[in-house]
Design a protein around this motif. Sequence first.
Motif, PDB file in Angstrom:
ATOM      1  N   PHE A  76      -0.883   4.915  -3.846  1.00 33.36           N
ATOM      2  CA  PHE A  76       0.375   5.647  -3.622  1.00 33.36           C
ATOM      3  C   PHE A  76       1.582   4.727  -3.835  1.00 33.36           C
ATOM      4  O   PHE A  76       2.615   5.136  -4.375  1.00 33.36           O
ATOM      5  CB  PHE A  76       0.395   6.257  -2.219  1.00 33.36           C
ATOM      6  N   TYR A  77       1.416   3.482  -3.441  1.00 27.21           N
ATOM      7  CA  TYR A  77       2.469   2.476  -3.653  1.00 27.21           C
ATOM      8  C   TYR A  77       2.759   2.312  -5.147  1.00 27.21           C
ATOM      9  O   TYR A  77       3.903   2.398  -5.592  1.00 27.21           O
ATOM     10  CB  TYR A  77       1.996   1.173  -3.019  1.00 27.21           C
ATOM     11  N   LEU A  94       5.928   3.179 -10.064  1.00 27.71           N
ATOM     12  CA  LEU A  94       5.898   3.516 -11.486  1.00 27.71           C
ATOM     13  C   LEU A  94       6.779   4.733 -11.775  1.00 27.71           C
ATOM     14  O   LEU A  94       7.544   4.757 -12.739  1.00 27.71           O
ATOM     15  CB  LEU A  94       4.444   3.799 -11.872  1.00 27.71           C
ATOM     16  N   ALA A  95       6.658   5.750 -10.904  1.00 28.79           N
ATOM     17  CA  ALA A  95       7.422   6.983 -11.116  1.00 28.79           C
ATOM     18  C   ALA A  95       8.923   6.701 -11.139  1.00 28.79           C
ATOM     19  O   ALA A  95       9.647   7.215 -11.992  1.00 28.79           O
ATOM     20  CB  ALA A  95       7.096   7.996 -10.023  1.00 28.79           C
ATOM     21  N   PHE A  96       9.385   5.887 -10.201  1.00 28.28           N
ATOM     22  CA  PHE A  96      10.824   5.654 -10.090  1.00 28.28           C
ATOM     23  C   PHE A  96      11.278   4.388 -10.797  1.00 28.28           C
ATOM     24  O   PHE A  96      12.469   4.165 -11.003  1.00 28.28           O
ATOM     25  CB  PHE A  96      11.243   5.630  -8.620  1.00 28.28           C
ATOM     26  N   GLY A  97      10.302   3.535 -11.155  1.00 28.30           N
ATOM     27  CA  GLY A  97      10.656   2.310 -11.874  1.00 28.30           C
ATOM     28  C   GLY A  97      10.930   2.577 -13.337  1.00 28.30           C
ATOM     29  O   GLY A  97      11.738   1.899 -13.969  1.00 28.30           O
ATOM     30  N   VAL A 100      11.288  -3.166  -1.326  1.00 34.10           N
ATOM     31  CA  VAL A 100      10.455  -1.993  -1.097  1.00 34.10           C
ATOM     32  C   VAL A 100      10.079  -1.939   0.384  1.00 34.10           C
ATOM     33  O   VAL A 100       9.574  -2.911   0.939  1.00 34.10           O
ATOM     34  CB  VAL A 100       9.185  -2.041  -1.969  1.00 34.10           C
ATOM     35  N   GLY A 101      10.360  -0.815   1.003  1.00 34.91           N
ATOM     36  CA  GLY A 101       9.994  -0.601   2.401  1.00 34.91           C
ATOM     37  C   GLY A 101       8.876   0.413   2.484  1.00 34.91           C
ATOM     38  O   GLY A 101       8.910   1.436   1.789  1.00 34.91           O
ATOM     39  N   GLY A 132       3.043  -5.094  -7.183  1.00 31.72           N
ATOM     40  CA  GLY A 132       4.168  -4.392  -7.815  1.00 31.72           C
ATOM     41  C   GLY A 132       4.725  -5.164  -8.996  1.00 31.72           C
ATOM     42  O   GLY A 132       5.105  -4.581 -10.013  1.00 31.72           O
ATOM     43  N   ASN A 133       4.751  -6.466  -8.878  1.00 31.19           N
ATOM     44  CA  ASN A 133       5.308  -7.285  -9.957  1.00 31.19           C
ATOM     45  C   ASN A 133       4.319  -7.501 -11.097  1.00 31.19           C
ATOM     46  O   ASN A 133       4.686  -8.037 -12.142  1.00 31.19           O
ATOM     47  CB  ASN A 133       5.822  -8.620  -9.408  1.00 31.19           C
TER      48      ASN A 133
END
Lengths: 224, 319
Positions: B171-172, B177-180, B191-192, B235-236
């Motif tokens: 989900f993370y 990806l969706a908003f990046g 990111v929180g 994430g990176n």
Amino acid sequence: MMSALKTIRLDLPASTEDLEKLELGTVLYVNGRLFTAREGAYKRAIEEGVGMPASPEALGRANFHCSPAASRNADGSYRVGAVSATASFRFARWLEGWFELSGCNIIIGKGGMAPETYRRLFVPAKAVYLTTVGYGTGALLGRGIRRVAAVYWREELGLAQAVWALDVADFGPLLVESDLRGESLFARENAKIASGLERVYAGTRPATLSRYGESDDKTKELIG
Amino acid sequence: MIPLSSIERTAEALMAKAAIEIPDDYLAGLRRCAETEEGALSAFVIKAMLDNYEAAKADRRAMCGDTGVPRWYVKIGNEAAIEGGPVALEAALRRATAKATAEIPLRPNRVHPLWRTDHNNNVGIGAPEIEYAFDPEGDWIDLITVHKGGLFGSDYRMLFPGDGIEGIRRFYLDTLLAFGKRGLACQPAIVGIGLGGSKDTSMVLGKQASCLRVVGSRHPDPKIAALEEELKDLGNRIGMGAMGFVGNSLVVACHIEVGYCHTGGMPMSVHMFCLASRRACARVHADGRAEFRTDPLWFTDYRRRATVEWKVPAEAAAE
């Protein structure tokens, strides 16, 4: 790591010959007149059939998806602070016929639009899309605004949705996102990133309860 | 008694600080990204943002034209007495928000959801939000303003215990990806992640984790701290930098906050605090003095307590 990106200055209004020179990923600074129009202005101009608030000569031929952080002084003049673009994909539904109505050949915004929108609407109109960077170079772009030429539909739409005609100098940086052929920088970058996603997703699992509208195709564009 | 005039004056100063000055901890994090970013386009964007912060400070101009949705977090010491009481406090914060909107200027972003009525001052029904917390000691009040962008970068999902860490990772990544893509989230971002609580508190915890903890902070539970580090690296590794261009700087920091949840569920929220990580805070003392600082100090041992009664921090931190 920095590598020098090609940088050019462009005077507005731009001719088709000027726009032909633009390549994806080129850094641009623009001079001349542009105007803001977003959902409020589109609705009024198109859905409500009001048409444009002024001629292309008065507004310029570059539509900026933005509303400035600005306030109105007691004497009716304006103080513009920062300006940043807002995400453009939401406005695709109003672009049918927009270039013809407005006389625009440049759209400046955030995040570009769907490749299909470029092919169907931008290419026939000989229009390009320039993206702001960051996002949120609000102070740099704010510095580039030299004069508020006029504000249209302020009372009808409020400061944020009004149409601001702005005279700008060294306004940027902007990046060429879509050229006259309708190619897209974002689409090109997305395709590069997609190739490594399977590896990143190793060690994950789909949620037990899925959601309507869900797709597991990570190459799929969510905009459009 | 904390003078109301001090509260209002401090609140006005905080609105300007948040809008104009990028917090030092985020700035340091973004400078690290600038050093390590390998994508040419992403590196160009990060450099432009660093220039933008300088321009904002030099011109005393908002760093971003968007303004986000200005809001307040208020922490009240147990011994604090506010002149005029909580109603006067709320009025002072609403006045400061409206005044700052005209004076800085900020974009009047707040409108009615249906009628799109705009008061041109970022004040309206439920706006600005004012959220409260308390501290067992002190006769002060902490004022924190956050102007977080309001459209992209957040999502919520009800996961279940069986989804486990693999479901959390999925989900993370999906949210990043969706908003990046195309930089809708205006990354590199803090990111929180909110884990647990009820549905609404899961969202609140995640938002606070992104907006109210400084870059470089670690969760006191070492296993959660390790997960923060793991998810930051994950994430990176997506291969995405600023504006969704090829790169390796999507996440400046990853913060996780947890709350006890329904025994059958594991609600999760993800939030991204953007290149304009607008937050500013100050403590207003009983004598009216204001002390400005960078760290909101929102998540304390007391805030994260798990026991029925509040005991001294050393004992309370055990569970």
